[in-house]
Motif scaffolding. Structure first.
Motif, mmCIF file in Angstrom:
data_model
loop_
_atom_site.group_PDB
_atom_site.id
_atom_site.type_symbol
_atom_site.label_atom_id
_atom_site.label_comp_id
_atom_site.label_asym_id
_atom_site.label_seq_id
_atom_site.Cartn_x
_atom_site.Cartn_y
_atom_site.Cartn_z
ATOM 1 N N SER A 166 0.825 -1.205 0.000
ATOM 2 C CA SER A 166 0.000 0.000 0.000
ATOM 3 C C SER A 166 0.861 1.258 0.000
ATOM 4 C CB SER A 166 -0.927 -0.015 1.215
ATOM 5 O OG SER A 166 -0.177 -0.031 2.406
ATOM 6 N N GLY A 200 3.084 0.531 -3.826
ATOM 7 C CA GLY A 200 2.361 0.038 -4.997
ATOM 8 C C GLY A 200 2.860 -1.325 -5.425
ATOM 9 N N THR A 249 2.305 -3.140 -8.182
ATOM 10 C CA THR A 249 2.806 -3.250 -9.565
ATOM 11 C C THR A 249 4.192 -2.618 -9.696
ATOM 12 O OG1 THR A 249 1.591 -1.241 -10.133
ATOM 13 C CG2 THR A 249 0.495 -3.328 -10.545
ATOM 14 N N SER A 250 4.409 -1.486 -8.994
ATOM 15 C CA SER A 250 5.740 -0.846 -9.043
ATOM 16 C C SER A 250 6.783 -1.758 -8.419
ATOM 17 C CB SER A 250 5.704 0.497 -8.311
ATOM 18 O OG SER A 250 4.799 1.381 -8.925
ATOM 19 N N PRO A 261 -6.705 -3.880 -14.593
ATOM 20 C CA PRO A 261 -6.123 -2.531 -14.673
ATOM 21 C C PRO A 261 -5.145 -2.346 -13.519
ATOM 22 C CG PRO A 261 -8.310 -2.420 -13.737
ATOM 23 C CD PRO A 261 -8.026 -3.869 -14.004
ATOM 24 N N GLU A 262 -4.133 -1.548 -13.702
ATOM 25 C CA GLU A 262 -3.043 -1.435 -12.732
ATOM 26 C C GLU A 262 -3.530 -0.866 -11.398
ATOM 27 O OE1 GLU A 262 1.206 0.937 -12.511
ATOM 28 O OE2 GLU A 262 0.566 0.101 -14.438
ATOM 29 N N GLU A 263 -4.386 0.190 -11.463
ATOM 30 C CA GLU A 263 -4.844 0.835 -10.221
ATOM 31 C C GLU A 263 -5.677 -0.134 -9.370
ATOM 32 O OE1 GLU A 263 -5.372 1.894 -13.226
ATOM 33 O OE2 GLU A 263 -4.082 3.675 -13.468
ATOM 34 N N ASP A 264 -6.550 -0.917 -10.033
ATOM 35 C CA ASP A 264 -7.394 -1.856 -9.285
ATOM 36 C C ASP A 264 -6.576 -2.964 -8.644
ATOM 37 O OD1 ASP A 264 -9.511 -0.350 -10.050
ATOM 38 O OD2 ASP A 264 -10.273 -1.744 -11.569
ATOM 39 N N ASP A 302 -3.482 -2.690 -7.535
ATOM 40 C CA ASP A 302 -2.773 -2.120 -6.375
ATOM 41 C C ASP A 302 -3.681 -2.013 -5.148
ATOM 42 O OD1 ASP A 302 -0.355 -1.905 -7.644
ATOM 43 O OD2 ASP A 302 -0.699 0.142 -8.358
ATOM 44 N N GLN A 303 -5.014 -1.986 -5.388
ATOM 45 C CA GLN A 303 -5.952 -1.818 -4.271
ATOM 46 C C GLN A 303 -6.385 -3.146 -3.643
ATOM 47 O OE1 GLN A 303 -9.183 0.470 -5.808
ATOM 48 N NE2 GLN A 303 -7.924 2.296 -6.205
ATOM 49 N N ARG A 340 -7.195 -8.289 -13.080
ATOM 50 C CA ARG A 340 -8.180 -8.362 -11.977
ATOM 51 C C ARG A 340 -9.577 -8.518 -12.562
ATOM 52 N NH1 ARG A 340 -9.635 -4.406 -6.811
ATOM 53 N NH2 ARG A 340 -11.571 -5.506 -6.314
#
Length: 656
Positions: free
Chosen positions: A526, A529, A531-532, A555-558, A560-561, A596
């Motif tokens: 968290s 990130g 993915t990073s 998607p990358e943002e989803d 990471d969450q 995801r």
């Protein structure tokens, strides 16, 4: 009850047309046969006699020209027509010939339709075991030839078979299967036929208003089409409901109208049903003579068509009518015929009824003899009274014996059934307890296995965390101190090449130690990130080796969450897969894709390496991955073969 059991379209009647093109046929000869087939199709439901003449000429022409595929089509057409008109013996004969010829030609297409028709004929003759065997053959060939139309037809006909046995739930289940298949292939005519049979179920269950609504819907469509056969079938069932509702006078009018239509079509088996219903109505209205005439006509047709299912009912109805007219000889004769045609009739009821009729018949004979003696010998009044008392005494004794015998027999049967039922229940209970014990043991084994895996992985994580702290706090701190000390030293030797080289090596070692520490125990995703972090790990791999690794996140943002625990498992899995590829695959390019979905995270790793055999003993890496997936209820699929690379697909459930 009249069931509409066979859904047919012209495409079925021409099920062999494509195959026929492979034979060299004279165009003029085949044109004549095709015209006969067209006449048959256009008149099969409206003018069955015209259709039969065309089909017979079609068969004769095919045999004369030795066109075997045309012969099969003609045989099938005759079998179908015989089935519609109620000539079930000829249905079986014609269709069996078609099946024999198809198997001789080694053609499977068309066998499903043939078995469907022959099964329907056996069902209408009351031979249910043979019917269900042929329906099973129909389903088997439908699956082999991907013939969804015949598969739907078979399910629909099986539904009507269950309906005849009053198994309404199973009947409805098979109708649902048929309706779904008809909708899948866009066959509205088939869906309409299932609606008709759903109405039959509602009728048998006494839901007359709902059944009448569905019957009228079907009737409206079929009247627009001019399909006289189905119009007659619907009217038969509508009339029968009037009989059940006690509206006999209204039912007689409707039945006579339907009878005229059936006589025009020459549908003999259906004429038998209507005549039987007319006989029942006239009986309830008190018109005994008319009722007997209708039953006699129905019986004559039933004898000709071998309709044993209807003969038994007609025999019993006639026996009842003759009994009411005190013609006990005729009553006994017809009742015995009814008993013979239905072997499964309850034995006690038959014996009781036969004994009752026989007693009345014998009493009638004795009374006639007494009257004859009175006239011929002029017996005295006292002698007549004595004879009557003797007859009554004999009647009472006989009735008492029969009643006692029946009571004892019923008691024995009830005791036997109760004992058998108790044994069955005890056996089922024992089997259920054994099954429950097995399930409980299996559950305990699985829980223990999952617990062991979880403790093992927790131990691994704790050990990695400890090693990461030792490396970071120990070796990392020492290297940092050495780096600082060396930097002071190198300030006094700015031009010393060897000093710069050592400083670079110390810096690289610090980076490697920090990277190793993070790989063993990564920071909270968290904060940096996921993915990073995963990209940083892969960048370090590609910098140290010649392999190319591409990552894709959707998607990358989803992603990471996602929960930390799930991401930690995903990181360990990808890390283990990349390490396995580096050690064993000899690959030059790797694709890592994370997607995801709504309820799971999908991981796909592809490489162009040397691959491996699936039955090869798996290493520790894959075993660790499978144990980790087992803990989170995930799945893994491996697609690999020597020389063709490896593709691994993993799904991890998302629990939020």
């Amino acid at each position: 009850m009249k069931l509409f059991t066979t859904h047919l379209t012209f495409s079925i009647l021409l099920f062999l047309g494509v195959h026929g093109l492979s034979f060299a046929q004279n165009a003029e000869q085949t044109a004549v046969l095709d015209s006969l087939s067209a006449i048959y199709y256009n008149s099969v439901y409206t003018q069955p006699q015209v259709a039969k003449r065309a089909a017979v000429k079609w068969l004769e022409g095919s045999r004369e020209l030795q066109l075997e595929l045309q012969e099969v089509r003609a045989l099938y057409a005759l079998g179908n027509l015989s089935n519609i008109t109620g000539d079930y013996k000829n249905t079986i004969a014609y269709t069996n010939d078609a099946i024999t010829l198809l198997k001789k030609l080694e053609i499977e297409k068309g066998l499903a339709a043939c078995y469907n028709i022959i099964a329907t004929a056996y069902k209408n003759l009351g031979e249910y075991p043979k019917a269900i065997d042929n329906f099973m053959e129909c389903l088997r060939y439908s699956e082999q030839t991907n013939n969804k139309v015949q598969e739907a037809n078979a399910y629909q006909n099986i539904a009507t078979l269950y309906l005849l046995q009053k198994k309404y739930k199973k009947s409805a289940e098979n109708l649902d299967r048929a309706a779904n298949l008809y909708r899948e292939i866009g066959d509205d005519d088939g869906v309409l036929t299932t609606l008709f049979n759903f109405a039959n179920i509602q009728k048998e269950e006494g839901k007359f208003d709902e059944a009448r609504k569905h019957y009228n819907t079907v009737l409206g469509y079929r009247e627009k089409e001019g399909n006289k056969a189905v119009v007659a079938y619907v009217n038969i069932n509508l009339s029968q409901m009037l009989v059940e509702e006690g509206k006999c006078e209204e039912a007689v009018v409707a039945l006579k109208k339907t009878l005229a239509l059936l006589e025009e079509l020459k549908f003999n088996s259906d004429i038998t049903i209507v005549l039987n219903d007319l006989g029942l109505c006239e009986t309830k209205l008190g018109h005994t003579s008319s009722a007997i005439r209708y039953f006699q006509r129905a019986l004559a047709i039933g004898e000709e068509q071998s309709l044993s299912r209807y003969k038994s009912d007609i025999y019993k109805n006639l026996a009842q009518l003759y009994q009411e007219e005190q013609n006990y000889e005729k009553a006994l004769e017809y009742y015995q015929k009814g008993v013979t045609s239905v072997a499964e009739q309850n034995t006690l009821d038959k014996e009781k009824y036969v004994a009752n009729i026989q007693e009345r018949y014998e009493t009638q004979l004795k009374e006639a003899r007494i009257q004859l003696l009175e006239k011929e010998q002029k017996l005295s009044e006292a002698e007549l009274q004595k004879a009557e008392l003797t007859v009554k005494r004999q009647r009472l004794v006989r009735n008492a014996l029969i009643s006692g015998f029946i009571l004892v027999l019923i008691t024995l049967i009830i005791l036997r059934l109760s004992y058998v039922k108790r044994l069955r229940v005890q056996k089922e209970l024992s089997l259920q307890q054994e099954e429950n014990a097995k399930q409980k043991i299996n559950q305990m084994i699985n829980d223990h296995k999952l617990s062991v895996i979880e403790r093992y992985q927790e131990g691994q994580d704790e050990e990695r965390s400890r090693l990461a702290r030792e490396i970071h706090d120990g070796i990392g701190s020492d290297l940092a101190s050495i780096k600082i000390a060396f930097e002071h030293y190198s300030e006094q030797h700015n031009n010393d090449f060897q000093s710069k080289r050592i400083a670079t090596a110390i810096s690289n070692a610090c980076v490697d130690v920090r990277s190793l520490s993070h790989q063993l125990h990564p920071l909270s995703f968290s904060k940096i990130g996921f993915t990073s972090f995963l990209n940083d790990f892969i960048d370090q791999i590609t910098q140290k080796s010649a392999i190319q690794i591409q990552t894709f996140f959707f998607p990358e943002e989803d992603i990471d969450q996602l929960p930390e625990v799930l991401l930690a498992d995903a990181y360990r899995i990808v890390q283990e897969l990349i390490n396995n590829i580096l050690k064993h695959a000899e690959a030059t390019h790797v694709d890592v894709q994370l997607t995801r979905h709504e309820d799971h995270l999908n991981i796909v790793v592809n490489d162009d390496g040397k691959g491996f055999q699936k039955n090869k003993k798996q290493g520790i890496g894959l075993r660790n991955i499978k144990e980790r997936l087992q803990k989170v209820q995930g799945t893994i699929e491996i697609d690999s073969s020597p020389g063709r690379g490896t593709s691994i697909t993993i799904d991890i459930p998302i629990h939020i």
